[in-house]
Motif scaffolding. Structure first.
Motif, PDB file in Angstrom:
ATOM      1  N   TYR A   1       0.843  -1.195   0.000  1.00 49.76           N
ATOM      2  CA  TYR A   1       0.000   0.000   0.000  1.00 49.76           C
ATOM      3  C   TYR A   1       0.877   1.244   0.000  1.00 49.76           C
ATOM      4  O   TYR A   1       1.840   1.335   0.773  1.00 49.76           O
ATOM      5  CB  TYR A   1      -0.905   0.026   1.229  1.00 49.76           C
ATOM      6  CG  TYR A   1      -1.784   1.245   1.286  1.00 49.76           C
ATOM      7  CD1 TYR A   1      -2.946   1.314   0.541  1.00 49.76           C
ATOM      8  CD2 TYR A   1      -1.429   2.346   2.057  1.00 49.76           C
ATOM      9  CE1 TYR A   1      -3.752   2.443   0.570  1.00 49.76           C
ATOM     10  CE2 TYR A   1      -2.218   3.480   2.089  1.00 49.76           C
ATOM     11  CZ  TYR A   1      -3.384   3.522   1.347  1.00 49.76           C
ATOM     12  OH  TYR A   1      -4.180   4.642   1.358  1.00 49.76           O
TER      13      TYR A   1
ATOM     14  N   ALA B   1       4.340  -0.586 -11.653  1.00 52.93           N
ATOM     15  CA  ALA B   1       3.369  -0.992 -10.644  1.00 52.93           C
ATOM     16  C   ALA B   1       2.226  -1.754 -11.303  1.00 52.93           C
ATOM     17  O   ALA B   1       1.664  -1.316 -12.303  1.00 52.93           O
ATOM     18  CB  ALA B   1       2.825   0.230  -9.917  1.00 52.93           C
TER      19      ALA B   1
ATOM     20  N   VAL C   1      -1.040  -2.024 -10.524  1.00 53.22           N
ATOM     21  CA  VAL C   1      -2.004  -1.325  -9.662  1.00 53.22           C
ATOM     22  C   VAL C   1      -3.253  -2.182  -9.492  1.00 53.22           C
ATOM     23  O   VAL C   1      -3.787  -2.718 -10.464  1.00 53.22           O
ATOM     24  CB  VAL C   1      -2.349   0.057 -10.259  1.00 53.22           C
ATOM     25  CG1 VAL C   1      -3.406   0.758  -9.426  1.00 53.22           C
ATOM     26  CG2 VAL C   1      -1.091   0.908 -10.367  1.00 53.22           C
ATOM     27  N   LYS C   2      -3.724  -2.282  -8.255  1.00 52.81           N
ATOM     28  CA  LYS C   2      -4.871  -3.117  -7.933  1.00 52.81           C
ATOM     29  C   LYS C   2      -6.138  -2.283  -7.792  1.00 52.81           C
ATOM     30  O   LYS C   2      -6.083  -1.089  -7.483  1.00 52.81           O
ATOM     31  CB  LYS C   2      -4.621  -3.891  -6.638  1.00 52.81           C
ATOM     32  CG  LYS C   2      -3.342  -4.719  -6.663  1.00 52.81           C
ATOM     33  CD  LYS C   2      -3.327  -5.692  -7.828  1.00 52.81           C
ATOM     34  CE  LYS C   2      -2.032  -6.488  -7.869  1.00 52.81           C
ATOM     35  NZ  LYS C   2      -1.952  -7.370  -9.002  1.00 52.81           N
ATOM     36  N   THR C   3      -7.267  -2.916  -8.018  1.00 49.71           N
ATOM     37  CA  THR C   3      -8.569  -2.287  -7.816  1.00 49.71           C
ATOM     38  C   THR C   3      -9.349  -3.094  -6.798  1.00 49.71           C
ATOM     39  O   THR C   3      -9.126  -4.314  -6.677  1.00 49.71           O
ATOM     40  CB  THR C   3      -9.375  -2.223  -9.136  1.00 49.71           C
ATOM     41  OG1 THR C   3      -9.528  -3.540  -9.641  1.00 49.71           O
ATOM     42  CG2 THR C   3      -8.706  -1.332 -10.148  1.00 49.71           C
TER      43      THR C   3
ATOM     44  N   ASN D   1      -9.314   1.030  -5.790  1.00 46.61           N
ATOM     45  CA  ASN D   1      -8.328   1.913  -5.169  1.00 46.61           C
ATOM     46  C   ASN D   1      -8.928   3.300  -5.026  1.00 46.61           C
ATOM     47  O   ASN D   1     -10.040   3.552  -5.475  1.00 46.61           O
ATOM     48  CB  ASN D   1      -7.007   1.923  -5.954  1.00 46.61           C
ATOM     49  CG  ASN D   1      -7.136   2.526  -7.332  1.00 46.61           C
ATOM     50  OD1 ASN D   1      -7.425   3.705  -7.459  1.00 46.61           O
ATOM     51  ND2 ASN D   1      -6.925   1.724  -8.364  1.00 46.61           N
TER      52      ASN D   1
ATOM     53  N   GLY E   1      -5.038   6.143  -6.924  1.00 47.63           N
ATOM     54  CA  GLY E   1      -3.580   6.184  -6.977  1.00 47.63           C
ATOM     55  C   GLY E   1      -3.065   6.195  -8.411  1.00 47.63           C
ATOM     56  O   GLY E   1      -3.590   5.520  -9.283  1.00 47.63           O
TER      57      GLY E   1
ATOM     58  N   HIS F   1       0.588   5.580 -10.074  1.00 47.21           N
ATOM     59  CA  HIS F   1       1.913   5.107  -9.690  1.00 47.21           C
ATOM     60  C   HIS F   1       2.941   5.364 -10.790  1.00 47.21           C
ATOM     61  O   HIS F   1       2.721   5.016 -11.948  1.00 47.21           O
ATOM     62  CB  HIS F   1       1.860   3.612  -9.379  1.00 47.21           C
ATOM     63  CG  HIS F   1       1.213   3.297  -8.069  1.00 47.21           C
ATOM     64  ND1 HIS F   1      -0.015   3.784  -7.698  1.00 47.21           N
ATOM     65  CD2 HIS F   1       1.638   2.542  -7.044  1.00 47.21           C
ATOM     66  CE1 HIS F   1      -0.317   3.335  -6.504  1.00 47.21           C
ATOM     67  NE2 HIS F   1       0.671   2.573  -6.076  1.00 47.21           N
TER      68      HIS F   1
ATOM     69  N   ASN G   1       3.605   6.821  -5.522  1.00 51.76           N
ATOM     70  CA  ASN G   1       2.194   7.132  -5.740  1.00 51.76           C
ATOM     71  C   ASN G   1       2.035   8.646  -5.850  1.00 51.76           C
ATOM     72  O   ASN G   1       2.254   9.372  -4.888  1.00 51.76           O
ATOM     73  CB  ASN G   1       1.338   6.591  -4.590  1.00 51.76           C
ATOM     74  CG  ASN G   1      -0.141   6.823  -4.817  1.00 51.76           C
ATOM     75  OD1 ASN G   1      -0.543   7.411  -5.811  1.00 51.76           O
ATOM     76  ND2 ASN G   1      -0.946   6.363  -3.886  1.00 51.76           N
TER      77      ASN G   1
ATOM     78  N   CYS H   1      -3.391   3.453  -2.700  1.00 56.84           N
ATOM     79  CA  CYS H   1      -3.604   2.325  -3.601  1.00 56.84           C
ATOM     80  C   CYS H   1      -2.641   1.190  -3.272  1.00 56.84           C
ATOM     81  O   CYS H   1      -1.523   1.426  -2.824  1.00 56.84           O
ATOM     82  CB  CYS H   1      -3.377   2.791  -5.031  1.00 56.84           C
ATOM     83  SG  CYS H   1      -3.742   1.583  -6.279  1.00 56.84           S
TER      84      CYS H   1
ATOM     85  N   HIS I   1      -0.442  -2.103  -4.763  1.00 61.39           N
ATOM     86  CA  HIS I   1       0.215  -2.543  -5.998  1.00 61.39           C
ATOM     87  C   HIS I   1       1.200  -3.655  -5.674  1.00 61.39           C
ATOM     88  O   HIS I   1       1.549  -3.875  -4.519  1.00 61.39           O
ATOM     89  CB  HIS I   1       0.958  -1.390  -6.683  1.00 61.39           C
ATOM     90  CG  HIS I   1       2.258  -1.058  -6.020  1.00 61.39           C
ATOM     91  ND1 HIS I   1       2.353  -0.342  -4.840  1.00 61.39           N
ATOM     92  CD2 HIS I   1       3.531  -1.378  -6.358  1.00 61.39           C
ATOM     93  CE1 HIS I   1       3.625  -0.230  -4.491  1.00 61.39           C
ATOM     94  NE2 HIS I   1       4.367  -0.833  -5.400  1.00 61.39           N
TER      95      HIS I   1
END
Length: 85
Positions: free
Chosen positions: A11, A35, A37-39, A41, A44, A46, A69, A75, A77
């Protein structure tokens, strides 16, 4: 060789940075990471920079990258990337 979803979920709050390193054992040539990046979020964005490569005398290679970020929200990642084809 491309890679996705590598490493632990990390995070980052807005303005936060994380340093990553990864290795494949031998030298895989030029590799870049960014990154993954995850959802969901909080918005963010990155930035991946400071890409570096280190090769020791045994032929093992380690790659490094900094993820920052840029916000506006936090967010999670981990890493994705690959080599130049």
């Amino acid at each position: 060789m491309a890679f996705n979803n590598v490493g632990p979920l990390t995070y980052l709050p807005p303005g936060g940075s994380a340093w990553w390193w990864y290795t494949f054992g031998g030298d895989r040539g030029t590799q870049f990471a960014s990154a993954d990046v995850k959802t969901p979020n909080l918005g963010g964005v990155h930035l991946a920079d400071m890409q570096r490569k280190e090769k020791d005398n045994n032929g093992n290679t380690t790659y490094f990258v900094r993820i920052t970020n840029q916000g506006p929200g936090g967010c999670f990642h981990n890493l994705q990337g690959g080599g130049m084809a």
